[in-house]
Design a protein around this motif. Structure first.
Motif, PDB file in Angstrom:
ATOM      1  N   ARG A 167       0.833  -1.208   0.000  1.00  0.00           N
ATOM      2  CA  ARG A 167       0.000   0.000   0.000  1.00  0.00           C
ATOM      3  C   ARG A 167       0.869   1.260   0.000  1.00  0.00           C
ATOM      4  N   PHE A 168       2.001   1.188   0.672  1.00  0.00           N
ATOM      5  CA  PHE A 168       2.941   2.313   0.687  1.00  0.00           C
ATOM      6  C   PHE A 168       3.467   2.590  -0.717  1.00  0.00           C
ATOM      7  N   GLN A 181       3.469   5.908  -5.696  1.00  0.00           N
ATOM      8  CA  GLN A 181       3.239   5.960  -7.144  1.00  0.00           C
ATOM      9  C   GLN A 181       2.108   6.918  -7.497  1.00  0.00           C
ATOM     10  N   LEU A 182       1.093   6.969  -6.662  1.00  0.00           N
ATOM     11  CA  LEU A 182       0.026   7.948  -6.870  1.00  0.00           C
ATOM     12  C   LEU A 182       0.567   9.374  -6.733  1.00  0.00           C
ATOM     13  N   ASP A 229      15.109  15.265  -6.509  1.00  0.00           N
ATOM     14  CA  ASP A 229      13.729  14.837  -6.288  1.00  0.00           C
ATOM     15  C   ASP A 229      13.593  13.346  -6.590  1.00  0.00           C
ATOM     16  N   GLY A 230      13.186  12.549  -5.578  1.00  0.00           N
ATOM     17  CA  GLY A 230      13.168  11.093  -5.723  1.00  0.00           C
ATOM     18  C   GLY A 230      11.806  10.498  -5.987  1.00  0.00           C
ATOM     19  N   GLY A 231      10.873  11.272  -6.521  1.00  0.00           N
ATOM     20  CA  GLY A 231       9.522  10.773  -6.709  1.00  0.00           C
ATOM     21  C   GLY A 231       9.424   9.554  -7.595  1.00  0.00           C
ATOM     22  N   MET A 232      10.268   9.462  -8.610  1.00  0.00           N
ATOM     23  CA  MET A 232      10.231   8.321  -9.538  1.00  0.00           C
ATOM     24  C   MET A 232      11.111   7.168  -9.058  1.00  0.00           C
ATOM     25  N   VAL A 233      11.939   7.396  -8.071  1.00  0.00           N
ATOM     26  CA  VAL A 233      12.931   6.480  -7.508  1.00  0.00           C
ATOM     27  C   VAL A 233      13.967   6.118  -8.589  1.00  0.00           C
TER      28      VAL A 233
END
Length: 452
Positions: A346-347, A352-353, A408-412
């Motif tokens: 769920r995390f 991803q959302l 920025d690590g949003g996409m990893v």
């Protein structure tokens, strides 16, 4: 030539010889404590002890006639999405500049906080708030770092020379992706390993050099040193024992020993870690730190200084990475809301959302470059593979190129095109929201900011 013309000509010649005609360059170093207290969430568990403190460190580079440039690096796992924007806005306001001239990175230690306001909002909306993020603590740290910058700015020092040095690091970095005869990933060699096959496998593709960029005042004293090396910085982790890991230990030791402030930026280390040389025992943390510290010493000793450059430029390229096929809002929302799923599943959906929402913007992240004469500092988001760092060096063969990733690590992770067909952890949907077209997009952005 009349006397007035002669005097003007003489003054211009003298100005040129003395360097008065070159743009003045100033720099300020700032540092703030960003250590969580016991009980505050870090990457994989609540904080249970503080082994050593964590810091945010940065510089404000002020070329004459330009708005200031801020480079900051934090002893945290990742800073992503809204939090990345917020941090940059805080620092920009404190520095009197614009957010597009601020770059914030992490050292990516795994027993440190994760900073992602966007993901926390999604988690909290589904009854999972406060497990991975403490927004009050994180915001306080960001504000405190901006306050440290504001205090340091009036103490800026004029830079007379800029230095560059490098040294080969022995027995730290190794490539994580070991391929089998079929060209697929056979072994993922993580940050530590006791598997004989992983240990005996070749080191693989890495960048073995630690690079240092130093700024010097008019008395010949160093003001601050920026260091760059590509590896995941973990020795062992996961129980909530907060520490800056072997990279931070080496940086701190070098700072304390020399008295010179040190920043340490992790390069494009998405597929690089210490697994070949680290068995995960507590003793190896200090061994790895000593190897890094030795390279820090040698790189500084090898430094060659040049007068402060006349050409100082900051370039920005927007980056919109292609989304993986599974990045569908309704599907991710259902996964996040499904109470039968474990927390980590769920995390991942929440993260991803958050990244999907960020991509509704025209350019969710950027690639930037600072040119200091013949030295180029390249700033990248996420966890890109080492191939991007090596390629950037080839784009400017006459320059000294240093790469800082973990913006920025949003996409990893950001893999290379071929990696998505090879398999392995780094392209798994749990940690990678892009697809095989990412390489072309990121490469184009790097080329754009590396132009003369």
């Amino acid at each position: 030539m009349n006397s007035r013309s002669f005097a003007l000509t003489a003054a211009l010649i003298l100005s040129s010889l003395c360097g008065f005609g070159a743009p003045r360059l100033k720099i300020a170093y700032f540092q703030a404590d960003v250590t969580p207290s016991v009980g505050i969430p870090v990457a994989y568990a609540p904080t249970r002890s503080i082994v050593d403190s964590l810091s945010a460190r940065g510089v404000v580079i002020s070329p004459e006639g330009q708005k200031p440039i801020v480079l900051c690096v934090v002893d945290w796992l990742l800073i992503s999405n809204e939090s990345s924007d917020l941090f940059r806005n805080y620092l920009a306001k404190a520095a009197g500049t614009t957010p597009d001239r601020v770059s914030v990175h992490t050292v990516h230690q795994h027993d440190t906080p994760w900073c992602d306001q966007s993901s926390e909002k999604a988690l909290a909306a589904n009854g999972l708030g406060g497990i991975r993020f403490d927004l009050q603590f994180l915001d306080g740290c960001m504000r405190r770092t901006a306050e440290a910058l504001a205090r340091a700015l009036p103490k800026s020092k004029e830079v007379k020379k800029v230095g560059f040095g490098e040294a080969k690091v022995e027995k730290v970095a190794s490539n994580r992706r070991i391929l089998g005869p079929d060209g697929k990933v056979r072994i993922v060699r993580f940050s530590s390993s006791r598997d004989s096959a992983a240990i005996q496998a070749p080191e693989g593709l890495i960048d073995p050099f630690l690079k240092s960029v130093s700024f010097w005042d008019g008395s010949g004293k160093p003001i601050v040193v920026l260091n760059y090396y590509a590896t995941h910085p973990q020795s062992y982790y996961g129980q909530g024992d907060v520490n800056p890991e072997f990279i931070g230990m080496a940086r701190n030791a070098r700072h304390n020993k020399s008295g010179i402030p040190q920043l340490f930026f992790i390069g494009a280390a998405g597929n690089i870690a210490a697994g070949k040389y680290n068995n995960g025992s507590p003793e190896m943390r200090q061994v790895l730190a000593d190897r890094i510290e030795k390279a820090l010493d040698e790189a500084f000793e090898n430094t060659v200084q040049q007068p402060a450059p006349e050409k100082i430029s900051w370039q920005v390229a927007p980056l919109r990475l292609p989304l993986a096929g599974f990045m569908v809002a309704d599907s991710l929302k259902n996964q996040l809301a499904d109470t039968s799923k474990d927390f980590n599943t769920r995390f991942a959906a929440a993260r991803q959302l958050a990244w999907l929402e960020r991509n509704k913007r025209n350019a969710p992240v950027v690639v930037t470059s600072l040119q200091l004469g013949g030295i180029r500092l390249l700033q990248l988001p996420g966890e890109p593979f080492i191939e991007y760092q090596l390629a950037a060096q080839q784009y400017r063969p006459g320059e000294k190129v240093c790469t800082a990733a973990y913006g920025d690590g949003g996409m990893v992770y950001i893999g290379t095109s071929v990696a998505y067909s090879q398999g392995g952890y780094e392209v798994d949907r749990r940690v990678n929201a892009t697809n095989e077209k990412a390489e072309a997009v990121l490469t184009r952005a790097i080329r754009d900011v590396m132009k003369p």
